[in-house]
Design a protein around this motif. Structure first.
Motif, mmCIF file in Angstrom:
data_model
loop_
_atom_site.group_PDB
_atom_site.id
_atom_site.type_symbol
_atom_site.label_atom_id
_atom_site.label_comp_id
_atom_site.label_asym_id
_atom_site.label_seq_id
_atom_site.Cartn_x
_atom_site.Cartn_y
_atom_site.Cartn_z
ATOM 1 N N UNK A 1 -44.420 27.591 8.286
ATOM 2 C CA UNK A 1 -44.038 26.198 8.413
ATOM 3 C C UNK A 1 -43.285 25.663 7.126
ATOM 4 N N UNK A 2 -43.852 25.854 5.900
ATOM 5 C CA UNK A 2 -43.276 25.581 4.713
ATOM 6 C C UNK A 2 -41.918 26.307 4.647
ATOM 7 N N UNK A 3 -41.752 27.386 4.805
ATOM 8 C CA UNK A 3 -40.319 28.182 4.950
ATOM 9 C C UNK A 3 -39.283 27.533 5.906
ATOM 10 N N UNK A 4 -39.760 27.239 6.991
ATOM 11 C CA UNK A 4 -39.168 26.735 8.160
ATOM 12 C C UNK A 4 -38.554 25.207 7.971
ATOM 13 N N UNK A 5 -39.755 24.621 7.044
ATOM 14 C CA UNK A 5 -39.197 23.138 6.506
ATOM 15 C C UNK A 5 -38.176 23.397 5.488
ATOM 16 N N UNK A 6 -38.034 24.255 4.558
ATOM 17 C CA UNK A 6 -37.083 24.287 3.597
ATOM 18 C C UNK A 6 -35.564 24.646 4.469
ATOM 19 N N UNK A 7 -35.789 25.747 5.268
ATOM 20 C CA UNK A 7 -34.491 25.520 6.385
ATOM 21 C C UNK A 7 -34.059 24.369 7.125
ATOM 22 N N UNK A 8 -35.058 23.622 7.504
ATOM 23 C CA UNK A 8 -34.586 22.472 8.246
ATOM 24 C C UNK A 8 -33.987 21.727 7.281
ATOM 25 N N UNK A 9 -34.508 21.225 6.362
ATOM 26 C CA UNK A 9 -34.008 20.418 5.277
ATOM 27 C C UNK A 9 -32.523 20.995 4.658
ATOM 28 N N UNK A 10 -32.385 22.150 4.467
ATOM 29 C CA UNK A 10 -30.993 22.459 4.065
ATOM 30 C C UNK A 10 -30.051 22.245 5.352
ATOM 31 N N UNK A 11 -30.541 22.504 6.415
ATOM 32 C CA UNK A 11 -29.665 22.431 7.658
ATOM 33 C C UNK A 11 -29.224 20.879 7.996
ATOM 34 N N UNK A 12 -30.447 20.064 7.934
ATOM 35 C CA UNK A 12 -30.204 18.620 8.212
ATOM 36 C C UNK A 12 -29.207 17.889 6.954
ATOM 37 N N UNK A 13 -29.693 18.374 5.796
ATOM 38 C CA UNK A 13 -28.777 17.725 4.671
ATOM 39 C C UNK A 13 -27.456 18.254 4.716
ATOM 40 N N UNK A 14 -27.374 19.618 5.055
ATOM 41 C CA UNK A 14 -25.912 19.910 4.928
ATOM 42 C C UNK A 14 -24.996 19.373 5.981
ATOM 43 N N UNK A 15 -25.524 19.204 7.344
ATOM 44 C CA UNK A 15 -24.920 18.195 8.054
ATOM 45 C C UNK A 15 -24.472 16.945 7.579
ATOM 46 N N UNK A 16 -25.483 16.185 6.876
ATOM 47 C CA UNK A 16 -25.295 14.995 6.322
ATOM 48 C C UNK A 16 -24.122 14.921 5.336
ATOM 49 N N UNK A 17 -24.412 15.851 4.453
ATOM 50 C CA UNK A 17 -23.250 15.887 3.207
ATOM 51 C C UNK A 17 -22.250 16.403 4.088
ATOM 52 N N UNK A 18 -21.949 17.103 4.719
ATOM 53 C CA UNK A 18 -20.615 17.524 5.482
ATOM 54 C C UNK A 18 -19.944 16.443 6.090
ATOM 55 N N UNK A 19 -20.871 15.527 6.922
ATOM 56 C CA UNK A 19 -20.343 14.265 7.445
ATOM 57 C C UNK A 19 -19.861 13.230 6.297
#
Length: 454
Positions: free
Chosen positions: A236-254
């Motif tokens: 779950x911790x690994x999944x959370x890291x991936x989720x944070x990267x994807x989420x903030x990657x979208x936010x930063x891209x936008x």
């Protein structure tokens, strides 16, 4: 008496008794004629050996030495309509004086408030540029905040991941300990059962060890469950890291896309402001072109476009002007056969139309009414008339030219060449030979110096 018939009157009458007879009927008239003929022949021979200066004569016009001193016409770089004249023909104007006023005839420039409205547009667009720049600044701050937040979230998730890994290790150790206890409980239970069968242990002891074995096995299962749960927490911790990267990657891209859009809009608006400023400068310059001014001091020659309300195209001549400060020169045209004989700095005699002169082209020293000049420019290409244009100006070693001389008047020029006997010049003229090739003394001396140096 006229001795027309065969009857001679002198037989019957003595003519010497008359004065006219005595003056004509003498015997020495043949001697006198021979003497006159001999003296004339000697004079002709002497004259044939007198020096004669070869020359190249031509016709020309009075002009000015510099191009900016010649008569010129004033044009308007924009089309328009004549509104008012401020001068008349013959007036003297100074540099910058207004000659006439024109107005626009193109519909694009009819608005009298065109420059003011363009200035208002520039102000509005400049404010828009400032707004876009503020938006760019805010988006940069937002982008930086998102990067900082992503960094903190990732550190938090990584810490949790490390905690989960440590918990897995701790639970795995506890699981091994539970296995060991279960194994010991089982061994003790089996030993107690064996001793009870031998009558060494009571049934109560067997039941007690059975209870301990069950407790150890239960703890083993519970510890194994905790270990599996800890492993799930790692996943779950690994999944959370991936989720944070994807989420903030979208936010930063936008946020970055919005930032680039704002920067592009700001640059586009700045380009519009620059274009409007260019248009404003053109409008202001065009407004200043509505007044035709004198480029230099001079006299108004002729109004080419006259009247009020007359329209014209750009580049059409409107008025002619003659500069007041000029240095006179004469442009003469020579034949191609005579061109190699002329050089810069050579002396030329000039006869101006309107100033009487007695000219001896071969004896310039006895000419009267001519003026001294020198060659300053020779054209390298033939004009439309098939002759070469040569520009001459006043020779400083000779007297000044007439003060009343004006540009455009006619002139006759005599370019002096080599000194030859008169008989040679007559022979050359009869045979239509060109004059002797002449090299100025200064050029000849320079060539001799170069030869000596070599």
């Amino acid at each position: 008496m006229l001795n027309i018939s065969h009857n001679n009157v002198s037989k019957y009458l003595d003519l010497k008794q008359f004065k006219s007879g005595r003056a004509t009927l003498h015997t020495n008239h043949h001697k006198l004629f021979k003497r006159v003929l001999l003296i004339s022949s000697v004079l002709v021979i002497i004259i044939l050996f007198l020096p004669w200066t070869q020359n190249v004569t031509s016709k020309g016009l009075v002009t000015t030495l510099k191009p900016d001193q010649r008569p010129q016409t004033l044009q308007s770089p924009i089309p328009g309509r004549i509104d008012a004249w401020f001068v008349q023909e013959g007036d003297f104007v100074k540099q910058g004086d207004t000659i006439l006023k024109i107005s626009e005839i193109k519909s694009d420039y009819f608005d009298a408030q065109l420059t003011k409205r363009t200035g208002d547009q520039i102000k509005a667009k400049s404010a828009s540029v400032e707004a876009y720049q503020s938006k760019v600044k805010a988006l940069k701050n937002q982008y930086a905040s998102l990067q900082q937040e992503r960094k903190l979230k990732l550190e938090q998730a990584k810490n949790k991941y490390l905690q989960s890994q440590l918990k897995v290790e701790s639970d795995s150790i506890d699981l091994e300990a539970a296995k060991t206890k279960a194994a010991i409980a089982k061994t003790q239970f089996e030993r107690t059962v064996s001793l009870q069968e031998q009558g060494l242990k009571a049934v109560k002891d067997v039941e007690e060890y059975r209870n301990k074995l069950q407790e150890a096995e239960a703890k083993l299962i519970s510890q194994e469950n905790k270990w599996l749960s800890a492993k799930n927490e790692v996943i779950n911790a690994e999944l959370n890291i991936s989720t944070i990267k994807a989420t903030y990657g979208d936010k930063l891209s936008k946020a970055q896309s919005d930032l680039y859009t704002a920067q592009s809009s700001a640059l586009d608006t700045e380009a519009q402001v620059s274009k409007l400023e260019n248009s404003l400068a053109n409008y202001e310059k065009r407004n200043s072109l509505q007044y035709i001014t004198a480029p230099q001091d001079g006299y108004i020659n002729k109004a080419i476009k006259s009247g009020i309300g007359e329209t014209f195209k750009e580049g059409e001549p409107l008025v002619g002007i003659m500069p007041s400060n000029y240095e006179l020169a004469v442009e003469m045209w020579v034949r191609p056969i005579d061109l190699p004989l002329l050089h810069k700095g050579e002396h030329v005699q000039v006869e101006f139309e309107g100033w009487p002169a007695i000219v001896f082209s071969g004896w310039p020293n006895v000419s009267y009414g001519t003026y001294g000049a020198e060659i300053v420019a020779i054209e390298n290409f033939a004009s439309n008339n098939g002759m070469y244009r040569v520009l001459i100006t006043r020779d400083p070693d000779y007297g000044p030219w007439p003060k009343a001389l004006r540009v455009g008047s006619g002139a006759k020029t005599i370019a002096l060449l080599e000194d030859v006997p008169i008989w040679f010049e007559l022979w050359r003229q009869i045979n239509s030979f060109p004059p002797n090739f002449y090299t100025p003394k200064e050029q000849h001396t320079s060539k001799e110096k170069n030869t000596k140096k070599q």
